[in-house]
Design a protein around this motif. Structure first.
Motif, short mmCIF file in Angstrom:
data_model
loop_
_atom_site.label_atom_id
_atom_site.label_comp_id
_atom_site.label_asym_id
_atom_site.label_seq_id
_atom_site.Cartn_x
_atom_site.Cartn_y
_atom_site.Cartn_z
N UNK A 37 4.54 5.10 -8.41
CA UNK A 37 3.34 4.33 -8.06
C UNK A 37 3.72 2.99 -7.44
N UNK A 38 4.78 2.38 -7.98
CA UNK A 38 5.24 1.09 -7.45
C UNK A 38 5.70 1.25 -5.99
N UNK A 39 6.50 2.25 -5.73
CA UNK A 39 6.95 2.51 -4.36
C UNK A 39 5.75 2.82 -3.47
N UNK A 40 4.76 3.50 -4.03
CA UNK A 40 3.56 3.80 -3.28
C UNK A 40 2.83 2.56 -2.79
N UNK A 41 2.91 1.46 -3.56
CA UNK A 41 2.31 0.20 -3.13
C UNK A 41 3.02 -0.35 -1.90
N UNK A 42 4.35 -0.25 -1.87
CA UNK A 42 5.10 -0.65 -0.67
C UNK A 42 4.65 0.19 0.52
N UNK A 43 4.54 1.49 0.30
CA UNK A 43 4.17 2.41 1.39
C UNK A 43 2.79 2.06 1.92
N UNK A 44 1.83 1.83 1.03
CA UNK A 44 0.47 1.51 1.46
C UNK A 44 0.43 0.21 2.25
N UNK A 45 1.16 -0.81 1.77
CA UNK A 45 1.19 -2.08 2.49
C UNK A 45 1.85 -1.94 3.86
N UNK A 46 2.93 -1.16 3.90
CA UNK A 46 3.62 -0.97 5.18
C UNK A 46 2.71 -0.28 6.18
N UNK A 47 1.92 0.67 5.74
CA UNK A 47 1.01 1.36 6.65
C UNK A 47 -0.11 0.42 7.13
N UNK A 48 -0.49 -0.56 6.29
CA UNK A 48 -1.45 -1.56 6.74
C UNK A 48 -0.83 -2.46 7.81
N UNK A 49 0.47 -2.70 7.68
CA UNK A 49 1.17 -3.53 8.67
C UNK A 49 1.47 -2.76 9.95
N UNK A 50 1.71 -1.46 9.82
CA UNK A 50 2.13 -0.66 10.96
C UNK A 50 1.26 0.59 11.07
N UNK A 83 1.28 2.70 13.30
CA UNK A 83 1.99 3.80 13.95
C UNK A 83 2.63 4.76 12.96
N UNK A 84 2.63 4.41 11.68
CA UNK A 84 3.32 5.22 10.68
C UNK A 84 2.33 6.05 9.87
N UNK A 85 2.67 7.32 9.64
CA UNK A 85 1.92 8.08 8.65
C UNK A 85 2.60 7.88 7.29
N UNK A 86 2.05 8.50 6.26
CA UNK A 86 2.55 8.25 4.91
C UNK A 86 4.02 8.66 4.75
N UNK A 87 4.37 9.83 5.26
CA UNK A 87 5.74 10.31 5.10
C UNK A 87 6.73 9.41 5.84
N UNK A 88 6.39 8.99 7.04
CA UNK A 88 7.27 8.10 7.80
C UNK A 88 7.45 6.76 7.08
N UNK A 89 6.37 6.25 6.52
CA UNK A 89 6.47 5.00 5.78
C UNK A 89 7.32 5.16 4.54
N UNK A 90 7.23 6.31 3.87
CA UNK A 90 8.06 6.57 2.70
C UNK A 90 9.54 6.53 3.06
N UNK A 91 9.89 7.12 4.18
CA UNK A 91 11.29 7.13 4.61
C UNK A 91 11.80 5.71 4.78
N UNK A 92 11.02 4.86 5.44
CA UNK A 92 11.46 3.48 5.69
C UNK A 92 11.51 2.66 4.41
#
Length: 387
Positions: free
Chosen positions: A324-337, A339-348
């Motif tokens: 869940x904690x990592x998921x917060x990073x992923x959600x914020x990154x997708x708000x910033x970018x 161009x990324x879908x969820x899986x791509x954001x997870x990789x980064x």
């Protein structure tokens, strides 16, 4: 077929295939990564291959030699890195290997400690040689860098290449490799010149009065330095100044201490994350603040990354909270970018976390500063350190 090469009972094969050694190495790699070296027996490896234990010992006299052979084979999977080779081509090839052989990283980062010293020295020298090759490749494109700076960027690229071994994500391999390549490119051209050079490590001076807290902090330090399997309850007690029956008053086992450490670490990370969310209305600023806080925590006594990677594993509740904690990073990154879908954001995100974890651990004997790690992690995410 010799007596030693007889097929195990009930095996579907009646003859020994020509690639028996490769089968053994593949089976051993799978088991070492899944269960950890201490838990794997030669009998389990033989059973997975479909041969007798005697046949396995014919090829490898002991488990440590088998592990060394597995790790050596893993190094050979990566293409050679030459200074004058096309940078994008080298990175693309390396990322493809990293995605298709995701077991490589856990072998390098978690299992080398179980090898004899001579084998460890040899294999760590190979890692350093790979680092020098990547560093020279980077310096051929960036003449402004010192050897140290290029080395830091090279280690970060190696961390990114290692990251697929630590998480699962539903994404096609070519797309996965492309995301890793993007992260490697961002790191290779990150501006760490002139970043703060102070050491990331802090030596504790004062200790808590609470015996339970001293045991917990001592255990976390020893787990990070020596590994969980090499740390005994007596070692933990000695570090905390607690011995005898008092040692088991607060924790009845090493596993209980690990559970408490993971619980403490996870809650602390959430407190830091929620503080960043409450104090920012811009997702970019919030994510930068979270990266900063994470780097600070991982570089202090709270090395949750080291503990979470333990072969003993974490309780299901802790693992769920970490996801869940990592998921917060992923959600914020997708708000910033966008161009990324969820899986791509997870990789980064996982690649950025790998850069932080590896740079903080100090096992490579290189001096990443907190400033370096913040810059590199935000670069992996595709963000600038500041607007």
């Amino acid at each position: 077929m010799t007596a030693d090469e007889t097929i195990a009972p009930d095996s579907p094969r009646a003859t020994r295939p020509k690639d028996r050694k490769q089968q053994i190495l593949s089976a051993a790699a799978d088991l070492f990564v899944r269960d950890g070296f201490p838990q794997v027996t030669m009998g389990a490896i033989a059973e997975k291959v479909g041969i007798t234990a005697g046949a396995l010992y014919r090829h490898y006299p002991n488990k440590a030699e088998l592990l060394a052979s597995v790790v050596r084979r893993s190094f050979e999977s990566f293409p050679p890195v030459e200074r004058n080779a096309p940078f994008d081509e080298v990175i693309a090839d390396s990322c493809s290997v990293a995605v298709s052989h995701r077991e490589l990283s856990p072998l390098w980062t978690r299992q080398l400690q179980y090898l004899p010293v001579d084998d460890q020295t040899e294999l760590r020298a190979r890692l350093r040689a790979m680092n020098r090759a990547f560093g020279e490749l980077i310096r051929s494109r960036r003449e402004d860098l010192t050897a140290r700076e290029a080395g830091l960027l090279a280690w970060s690229i190696q961390s990114i290449l290692a990251s697929p071994g630590h998480f699962t994500v539903s994404i096609p391999q070519p797309e996965f490799a492309a995301q890793l390549a993007s992260a490697c490119h961002s790191v290779a051209f990150a501006d760490i010149v002139g970043s703060k050079r102070s050491s990331t490590k802090r030596d504790a001076v004062l200790r808590p009065a609470s015996r339970r807290e001293r045991l917990l902090q001592g255990a976390i330090t020893l787990f990070g330095q020596n590994g969980i399997h090499k740390t005994s309850m007596e070692d933990i007690g000695a570090a905390a100044g607690v011995s005898g029956p008092s040692l088991y008053t607060h924790f009845d086992s090493k596993e209980a201490i690990l559970d408490a450490a993971l619980d403490r670490g996870t809650h602390t990370l959430w407190i830091t994350l929620n503080s960043a969310l409450r104090s920012n209305d811009d997702p970019r600023n919030a994510l930068r603040e979270i990266v900063h806080g994470y780097v600070e925590l991982v570089n202090s006594w709270l090395s949750i990354a080291t503990l979470a990677a333990s072969p003993l594993g974490a309780p299901k509740s802790a693992k769920a909270q970490q996801r869940e904690y990592v998921g917060e990073w992923v959600a914020l990154l997708r708000e910033c970018r966008s161009d990324l879908d969820k899986a791509q954001a997870q990789v980064l995100v996982h690649a950025a976390l790998a850069v932080i974890h590896d740079g903080s651990r100090g096992s490579r004997k290189v001096d990443f500063s907190i400033g370096d790690l913040q810059i590199l992690a935000t670069a992996v995410l595709g963000l600038s350190a500041v607007d």
